[in-house]
Enzyme design. Structure first.
Site, PDB file in Angstrom:
ATOM      1  N   LYS A  53      51.328  45.586  76.864  1.00 54.36           N
ATOM      2  CA  LYS A  53      52.784  45.542  76.672  1.00 54.36           C
ATOM      3  C   LYS A  53      53.446  46.727  77.360  1.00 54.36           C
ATOM      4  CE  LYS A  53      52.353  42.929  72.399  1.00 54.36           C
ATOM      5  NZ  LYS A  53      52.297  42.882  70.947  1.00 54.36           N
ATOM      6  N   GLN A  97      52.942  46.994  65.974  1.00 49.14           N
ATOM      7  CA  GLN A  97      51.808  46.083  66.158  1.00 49.14           C
ATOM      8  C   GLN A  97      51.145  45.784  64.810  1.00 49.14           C
ATOM      9  OE1 GLN A  97      51.179  44.799  69.152  1.00 49.14           O
ATOM     10  NE2 GLN A  97      49.294  43.729  68.694  1.00 49.14           N
ATOM     11  N   ASP A 120      60.314  41.293  68.326  1.00 50.56           N
ATOM     12  CA  ASP A 120      59.312  40.296  67.920  1.00 50.56           C
ATOM     13  C   ASP A 120      59.970  39.079  67.278  1.00 50.56           C
ATOM     14  OD1 ASP A 120      56.596  40.968  68.412  1.00 50.56           O
ATOM     15  OD2 ASP A 120      56.629  42.495  66.842  1.00 50.56           O
TER      16      ASP A 120
HETATM   17  N1  GUN Z   1      49.715  41.469  66.828  1.00 49.30           N
HETATM   18  C1  GUN Z   1      49.281  40.416  67.562  1.00 49.30           C
HETATM   19  N2  GUN Z   1      50.308  39.825  68.206  1.00 49.30           N
HETATM   20  C2  GUN Z   1      51.427  40.523  67.866  1.00 49.30           C
HETATM   21  C3  GUN Z   1      52.801  40.395  68.224  1.00 49.30           C
HETATM   22  O1  GUN Z   1      53.214  39.501  68.972  1.00 49.30           O
HETATM   23  N3  GUN Z   1      53.636  41.315  67.675  1.00 49.30           N
HETATM   24  C4  GUN Z   1      53.210  42.282  66.822  1.00 49.30           C
HETATM   25  N4  GUN Z   1      54.112  43.131  66.318  1.00 49.30           N
HETATM   26  N5  GUN Z   1      51.937  42.438  66.487  1.00 49.30           N
HETATM   27  C5  GUN Z   1      51.056  41.545  66.994  1.00 49.30           C
END
Ligand code: GUN
Length: 310
Positions: A53, A97, A120
Site C-alpha cells: 500500500k 490494518q 477503507d
Molecule cells: N487487512 C486485510 N485487508 C485489509 C484492508 O483492506 N483494510 C484493512 N484496514 N486491513 C486489512
C-alpha cells in the site's frame, strides 16, 4: 473461451486517473493527498500488505506515512494516535490494518477513525451511507469488483446478480452496489440451500465465500460474468503451493467473462484505496462541502442507472 478480465491492466488505468487527479490538485494549489497506514504488531501477511500500500502511494503521488506500533501497544495509545491524525490537515486517509492484537477492540478502533478519512469504508457511517444509497466512501474491494464488472457490462439494469458470501467487507457492500446499479440481487452463502441452482440463473456471479473452487462449471449459465474475489493457498497435484479462487476457473470457459486468480480482483483493491484517498483529500479541502462530495462521489455515480444509460 471466456474473456479474461485483466485486473492488473484495469488497476493500472485507474492508477493513471488517480495520478492525473493528484497532479490537478497540486496545480490548483491544494494540499497533496496524504495516507497514513497504521500497523500494530508483527503479523507477516499484514506487513506485506502494508508495504504494498505504501509503495503504491508513491506511484500516484500520494504522500504516505507508515506508523508501525509494537504488538503490546495499548488501545488508549492507538486511539490517541488516531485522534491526532483525525485532526491533522495533512492527513486525508487513515487505514488501520486488521487483524489487530487481541487486547484491542477492533470495532472501537475502526469507529474512531473520522468517516471523512476512512478510506477503507469500514466506519458505520460509511456503511450506513452505502446501504441507504447516500454516498460515502465505498470499501476498496467492492468498488474494485464494480469497476471490473463495468469493464464488460454496458447495462446493469435488471440483470440477475448472485453474490456468494455475506461478509461485511465484501459480500454485503457488493450486494448494495449491485442493487444501486438496478440489478436484482440474491445474497447467498455456503449454507444456502440449492446454491448451484440459484447461481445457474445469474447473469453476474460474485464469488466471495473464501471457499476454494466452490463454484463449479455447471453452476454457471453460458454467457454469465464471473468475478472471483476468493484467494486461497492450496497444495497442487504436483506438490507445489498455488493460489486458487472460489471458482473452478477451467470449468467456466462458457462464461462471457471471468477474473483470474491471481490478477483479477486483487490488484483492484489497492488501486481503489488510492482512488478513495484522493476522493477524501478533495472532499476535505472543498470548504466543508462534505455532503456534496458524498452525493457526487464518482465511485458511486458510475454505477447508477443514469450513469450506465448515459
Ligand atoms: N487487512 C486485510 N485487508 C485489509 C484492508 O483492506 N483494510 C484493512 N484496514 N486491513 C486489512
Amino acid at each position: 473461451m471466456a474473456d479474461i478480465i485483466d485486473g492488473r491492466a484495469i488497476a493500472r488505468q485507474l492508477d493513471e486517473k488517480t495520478k492525473a487527479q493528484v497532479d490537478e490538485m497540486i496545480a490548483a494549489g491544494m494540499t497533496r493527498p496524504g495516507l497514513v497506514v497504521i500497523l500494530v504488531g508483527e503479523d507477516g501477511a499484514s506487513q506485506v500488505y502494508v508495504r504494498r500500500k505504501i509503495k503504491a502511494c508513491e506511484k500516484v503521488g500520494i504522500n504516505s506515512i507508515e506508523h508501525r506500533l509494537p504488538a503490546d501497544t495499548s488501545q488508549e495509545d492507538l486511539l490517541a494516535l488516531i485522534d491526532k491524525l483525525n485532526k491533522d490537515p495533512e492527513v486525508h486517509g487513515i487505514l488501520c490494518q486488521v487483524p489487530l492484537p487481541e487486547h484491542i477492540d477492533t470495532r472501537l478502533v475502526l469507529r474512531s477513525i473520522s468517516p471523512e478519512k476512512d478510506v477503507d469504508g469500514f466506519h458505520p457511517v460509511n456503511v450506513g451511507r452505502l446501504s441507504t444509497g447516500t454516498g460515502g466512501i465505498v470499501p476498496c474491494t467492492p468498488l474494485g469488483v464494480m469497476i471490473l464488472l463495468q469493464s464488460v457490462i454496458d447495462d446493469f439494469v435488471g440483470k440477475d446478480a448472485v453474490v456468494i458470501g455475506k461478509s461485511n467487507i465484501v459480500g454485503k457492500p457488493v450486494a448494495n452496489l449491485l442493487l444501486d446499479a438496478e440489478c436484482t440481487v440474491t445474497v447467498t452463502h455456503i449454507y444456502t440451500h440449492g446454491l448451484p441452482e440459484i447461481a445457474r440463473k445469474a447473469d453476474i456471479i460474485v464469488a466471495a465465500a473464501g471457499a476454494p473452487e466452490l463454484v463449479k462449471g455447471d453452476w454457471v449459465k453460458p454467457g454469465a460474468v464471473i468475478i472471483d474475489v476468493g484467494i486461497t493457498r492450496i497444495m497442487g497435484d504436483d506438490g507445489k503451493e498455488k493460489l486458487v479462487g472460489d471458482v473452478a476457473f477451467d470449468e467456466c470457459q462458457h462464461a462471457k467473462a471471468i477474473t483470474p486468480v491471481p490478477g483479477g480482483v486483487g490488484p483492484m483493491t489497492i488501486a481503489c484505496l488510492l482512488a478513495n484517498t484522493v476522493q477524501a483529500a478533495k472532499a476535505l479541502q472543498s470548504n466543508g462541502a462534505r455532503d456534496d462530495h458524498y452525493h457526487d462521489a464518482p465511485s458511486r455515480s458510475m454505477f447508477t442507472k443514469a450513469a450506465t444509460n448515459a
